[in-house]
Design a protein around this motif. Structure first.
Motif, PDB file in Angstrom:
ATOM      1  N   ILE A  50      33.947  50.662  42.062  1.00 57.15           N
ATOM      2  CA  ILE A  50      33.516  49.272  42.187  1.00 57.15           C
ATOM      3  C   ILE A  50      33.486  48.650  40.794  1.00 57.15           C
ATOM      4  O   ILE A  50      33.465  49.348  39.781  1.00 57.15           O
ATOM      5  CB  ILE A  50      32.134  49.149  42.862  1.00 57.15           C
ATOM      6  CG1 ILE A  50      31.081  49.874  42.036  1.00 57.15           C
ATOM      7  CG2 ILE A  50      32.168  49.685  44.272  1.00 57.15           C
ATOM      8  CD1 ILE A  50      29.683  49.645  42.517  1.00 57.15           C
ATOM      9  N   THR A  51      33.499  47.332  40.752  1.00 55.28           N
ATOM     10  CA  THR A  51      33.501  46.626  39.480  1.00 55.28           C
ATOM     11  C   THR A  51      32.210  45.849  39.303  1.00 55.28           C
ATOM     12  O   THR A  51      31.684  45.273  40.254  1.00 55.28           O
ATOM     13  CB  THR A  51      34.698  45.658  39.388  1.00 55.28           C
ATOM     14  OG1 THR A  51      34.777  44.880  40.597  1.00 55.28           O
ATOM     15  CG2 THR A  51      36.001  46.430  39.218  1.00 55.28           C
ATOM     16  N   LEU A  52      31.707  45.871  38.089  1.00 56.71           N
ATOM     17  CA  LEU A  52      30.495  45.137  37.743  1.00 56.71           C
ATOM     18  C   LEU A  52      30.848  44.037  36.760  1.00 56.71           C
ATOM     19  O   LEU A  52      31.297  44.310  35.650  1.00 56.71           O
ATOM     20  CB  LEU A  52      29.458  46.080  37.129  1.00 56.71           C
ATOM     21  CG  LEU A  52      28.938  47.194  38.044  1.00 56.71           C
ATOM     22  CD1 LEU A  52      28.048  48.150  37.263  1.00 56.71           C
ATOM     23  CD2 LEU A  52      28.176  46.607  39.235  1.00 56.71           C
ATOM     24  N   ILE A  72      27.112  55.270  32.805  1.00 55.60           N
ATOM     25  CA  ILE A  72      28.034  55.927  33.741  1.00 55.60           C
ATOM     26  C   ILE A  72      29.224  55.035  34.092  1.00 55.60           C
ATOM     27  O   ILE A  72      30.021  55.372  34.968  1.00 55.60           O
ATOM     28  CB  ILE A  72      27.296  56.343  35.033  1.00 55.60           C
ATOM     29  CG1 ILE A  72      26.669  55.123  35.716  1.00 55.60           C
ATOM     30  CG2 ILE A  72      26.244  57.410  34.736  1.00 55.60           C
ATOM     31  CD1 ILE A  72      26.106  55.412  37.095  1.00 55.60           C
ATOM     32  N   SER A  73      29.338  53.902  33.392  1.00 57.67           N
ATOM     33  CA  SER A  73      30.399  52.936  33.670  1.00 57.67           C
ATOM     34  C   SER A  73      31.430  52.934  32.548  1.00 57.67           C
ATOM     35  O   SER A  73      31.160  53.381  31.439  1.00 57.67           O
ATOM     36  CB  SER A  73      29.805  51.530  33.828  1.00 57.67           C
ATOM     37  OG  SER A  73      28.790  51.507  34.806  1.00 57.67           O
ATOM     38  N   VAL A  74      32.601  52.409  32.842  1.00 54.41           N
ATOM     39  CA  VAL A  74      33.682  52.305  31.858  1.00 54.41           C
ATOM     40  C   VAL A  74      33.962  50.833  31.582  1.00 54.41           C
ATOM     41  O   VAL A  74      34.193  50.052  32.506  1.00 54.41           O
ATOM     42  CB  VAL A  74      34.969  52.988  32.359  1.00 54.41           C
ATOM     43  CG1 VAL A  74      36.095  52.820  31.335  1.00 54.41           C
ATOM     44  CG2 VAL A  74      34.718  54.467  32.620  1.00 54.41           C
ATOM     45  N   LEU A  75      33.934  50.472  30.308  1.00 54.31           N
ATOM     46  CA  LEU A  75      34.254  49.103  29.894  1.00 54.31           C
ATOM     47  C   LEU A  75      35.760  48.905  29.972  1.00 54.31           C
ATOM     48  O   LEU A  75      36.529  49.676  29.401  1.00 54.31           O
ATOM     49  CB  LEU A  75      33.768  48.855  28.464  1.00 54.31           C
ATOM     50  CG  LEU A  75      34.202  47.541  27.809  1.00 54.31           C
ATOM     51  CD1 LEU A  75      33.562  46.354  28.516  1.00 54.31           C
ATOM     52  CD2 LEU A  75      33.827  47.541  26.324  1.00 54.31           C
ATOM     53  N   PRO A 309      37.381  43.939  49.003  1.00 53.65           N
ATOM     54  CA  PRO A 309      36.957  44.164  47.609  1.00 53.65           C
ATOM     55  C   PRO A 309      37.827  43.546  46.519  1.00 53.65           C
ATOM     56  O   PRO A 309      37.734  43.958  45.369  1.00 53.65           O
ATOM     57  CB  PRO A 309      37.004  45.695  47.514  1.00 53.65           C
ATOM     58  CG  PRO A 309      38.106  46.089  48.424  1.00 53.65           C
ATOM     59  CD  PRO A 309      38.030  45.128  49.575  1.00 53.65           C
ATOM     60  N   PHE A 310      38.644  42.539  46.851  1.00 52.07           N
ATOM     61  CA  PHE A 310      39.631  42.090  45.871  1.00 52.07           C
ATOM     62  C   PHE A 310      39.167  40.949  44.964  1.00 52.07           C
ATOM     63  O   PHE A 310      39.984  40.329  44.294  1.00 52.07           O
ATOM     64  CB  PHE A 310      40.942  41.756  46.578  1.00 52.07           C
ATOM     65  CG  PHE A 310      41.520  42.953  47.254  1.00 52.07           C
ATOM     66  CD1 PHE A 310      42.086  43.969  46.508  1.00 52.07           C
ATOM     67  CD2 PHE A 310      41.431  43.115  48.628  1.00 52.07           C
ATOM     68  CE1 PHE A 310      42.584  45.107  47.115  1.00 52.07           C
ATOM     69  CE2 PHE A 310      41.918  44.241  49.240  1.00 52.07           C
ATOM     70  CZ  PHE A 310      42.504  45.237  48.483  1.00 52.07           C
ATOM     71  N   TYR A 311      37.886  40.683  44.970  1.00 45.89           N
ATOM     72  CA  TYR A 311      37.319  39.827  43.922  1.00 45.89           C
ATOM     73  C   TYR A 311      36.323  40.619  43.092  1.00 45.89           C
ATOM     74  O   TYR A 311      35.724  40.101  42.165  1.00 45.89           O
ATOM     75  CB  TYR A 311      36.650  38.578  44.525  1.00 45.89           C
ATOM     76  CG  TYR A 311      37.187  37.293  43.922  1.00 45.89           C
ATOM     77  CD1 TYR A 311      38.157  36.550  44.572  1.00 45.89           C
ATOM     78  CD2 TYR A 311      36.754  36.842  42.683  1.00 45.89           C
ATOM     79  CE1 TYR A 311      38.661  35.386  44.024  1.00 45.89           C
ATOM     80  CE2 TYR A 311      37.256  35.683  42.126  1.00 45.89           C
ATOM     81  CZ  TYR A 311      38.210  34.962  42.799  1.00 45.89           C
ATOM     82  OH  TYR A 311      38.715  33.819  42.229  1.00 45.89           O
ATOM     83  N   GLY A 312      36.118  41.874  43.481  1.00 47.24           N
ATOM     84  CA  GLY A 312      35.207  42.731  42.733  1.00 47.24           C
ATOM     85  C   GLY A 312      33.774  42.239  42.739  1.00 47.24           C
ATOM     86  O   GLY A 312      33.005  42.531  41.828  1.00 47.24           O
ATOM     87  N   ILE A 400      34.711  32.598  38.687  1.00 48.66           N
ATOM     88  CA  ILE A 400      33.902  33.349  39.652  1.00 48.66           C
ATOM     89  C   ILE A 400      33.394  34.652  39.048  1.00 48.66           C
ATOM     90  O   ILE A 400      32.200  34.957  39.077  1.00 48.66           O
ATOM     91  CB  ILE A 400      34.728  33.658  40.916  1.00 48.66           C
ATOM     92  CG1 ILE A 400      35.035  32.377  41.693  1.00 48.66           C
ATOM     93  CG2 ILE A 400      34.002  34.668  41.800  1.00 48.66           C
ATOM     94  CD1 ILE A 400      33.855  31.752  42.390  1.00 48.66           C
ATOM     95  N   ALA A 401      34.323  35.450  38.495  1.00 47.27           N
ATOM     96  CA  ALA A 401      33.981  36.801  38.052  1.00 47.27           C
ATOM     97  C   ALA A 401      33.090  36.812  36.823  1.00 47.27           C
ATOM     98  O   ALA A 401      32.165  37.620  36.720  1.00 47.27           O
ATOM     99  CB  ALA A 401      35.255  37.599  37.785  1.00 47.27           C
TER     100      ALA A 401
END
Length: 448
Positions: A50-52, A72-75, A309-312, A400-401
């Protein structure tokens, strides 16, 4: 006296909702039909990353969780588009590295949240416990322990349905009406492939970028993981030519990949295994109402407004839900019916808009990313916004994102800008710029 709250579902929204309300000293029971995912050794095959984005990060910061989740996330700072003609084009999210996103494996994020929840004395998690019914009149819930088969009832002041797209709570609110009235089943699905650090290196996958393989009737996306591995998400139609229905044998899958994704031939064993042995995930859009029943039942997250899930933004939107609900419950503690009504009235407009945007962005990722016209249009919007930030908006995806204004307002503002763009002739200018490119492509095809 503080109310006792029962949350159905221990996914991201269930955990976050519990943590938000525990801060207000509520006593909370979480009931989860599944076993503890932290003890499951085998992946479900549907645990894509998933994307944050900005919204989700801000929500996590407000409840003091971002430092833990960031670890625990990747930039990721951009996307690499892989085209069939061997072109690989890296597109940074912005030139200043301020508009970035973080990607994290869904199960790892959920496990981390469960660890944090378990340390909170106001919250108790009950795994292998399925909700069977809700007695609205007497404020009771009926549950069943899946392992012992024991059925039991509990008094509770509030039930929050955080039980995802197949929500039992939603069915009860809707009096178990035909779910076709509230579900929009998409005709696309996905499978997951894990790409080892060694093969990620062999494929030259950037560890600080997402990767996409846009094709006419398919879309592959790779998300980086902290250990330099990647999670490849294969998106295809469920039925028809070159679909999950027809790609059913080793030979057929191999021929399809070699023809359409030749640079992924090193992953053929993993891809074939995924096609033949892993379950096919299905995309579902939830468009339902009501979201609440008086002051007793409330839906949040995917249970209320699941999107593809295509806008994250799915998890980010769920995180915003949790903050909004906890703030409204604090504001209207004497009248939760009013709090839930206000939440639904304001939030549903935004999440319905997000559902439309997610569908549109899937088409853009799959098809428009192969169009020079749309590539140039995004660049023009970006440049105009940089020079005239108060007069011109960035591309809608950025708005949006990486923005914080509501989904519906962002969409309306950008729609107005599109109209202005047409009126001043900007669209025609961009089209004129792309004509030579289209002609070159057609000439190459004819004389091949």
């Amino acid at each position: 006296m503080k109310k006792h709250i029962s949350i159905i579902g221990s996914g991201m929204s269930g955990c976050l909702m519990a943590l938000c309300l525990a801060k207000e000293d509520y006593k909370i029971d979480i009931y989860e039909a599944r076993s503890d995912i932290r003890k499951q050794k085998k992946s479900s095959g549907r645990s894509f990353n998933i994307t944050l984005y900005t919204r989700g990060i801000i929500a996590l910061q407000k409840i003091d969780l971002w430092k833990d989740i960031k670890k625990i996330s990747v930039l990721t700072k951009g996307n690499v588009a892989h085209y069939l003609d061997n072109r690989n084009i890296y597109d940074p999210y912005d030139s200043n590295d301020t508009e970035v996103l973080y990607t994290v494996n869904r199960n790892i994020l959920n496990s981390k949240l469960l660890d944090i929840v378990e340390k909170n004395s106001n919250i108790k998690i009950n795994f292998n416990t399925r909700l069977e019914n809700i007695d609205k009149a007497n404020k009771k819930i009926t549950l069943r322990n899946i392992l012992s088969k024991r059925k039991f009832t509990k008094l509770t002041d509030l039930v929050i349905g955080a039980d995802g797209v197949n929500s039992t709570v939603r069915k009860i609110i809707n009096n178990k009406k035909n779910e076709k009235n509230v579900l929009a089943l998409e005709n696309w699905g996905y499978k997951e492939v894990q790409v080892t650090p060694q093969k990620s290196k062999l494929l030259k996958l950037k560890s600080s970028a997402t990767h996409t393989w846009p094709r006419r009737n398919s879309l592959f996306i790779a998300f980086p993981n902290p250990d330099k591995s990647n999670t490849l998400m294969i998106n295809l139609p469920l039925k028809g030519e070159n679909s999950f229905e027809t790609l059913k044998s080793k030979d057929i899958v191999t021929k399809y990949i070699v023809k359409n994704f030749p640079d992924l031939k090193f992953l053929l064993p993993e891809i074939v295994n995924s096609f033949l042995n892993k379950p096919t995930g299905k995309f579902t859009t939830i468009l339902t109402n009501p979201w609440h029943y008086r002051d007793f039942i409330l839906l949040i997250g995917d249970a209320a407004h699941g999107v593809i899930p295509f806008y994250g933004q799915g998890v980010c939107a769920a995180m915003e839900d949790c903050l909004m609900v906890s703030e409204l419950m604090k504001k209207y503690s004497h009248n939760l019916t009013h709090a839930f009504k206000e939440f639904e009235e304001n939030r549903k407009i935004d999440t319905d808009t997000l559902a439309i945007l997610a569908r549109d962005n899937f088409i853009e990722l799959r098809d428009k990313s192969r169009s020079l016209y749309f590539i140039i249009k995004d660049k023009v919007d970006t440049i105009l916004n940089r020079f005239f930030p108060k007069l011109w908006l960035p591309p809608l995806y950025i708005l949006i994102a990486h923005g914080t204004i509501t989904y519906d307002r962002a969409y309306r503002l950008y729609s107005r800008q599109l109209l202005i763009s047409r009126l001043i002739g900007l669209d025609l200018l961009i089209l004129a710029m792309t004509i030579p490119w289209f002609l070159t492509i057609e000439i190459k095809k004819r004389f091949k």
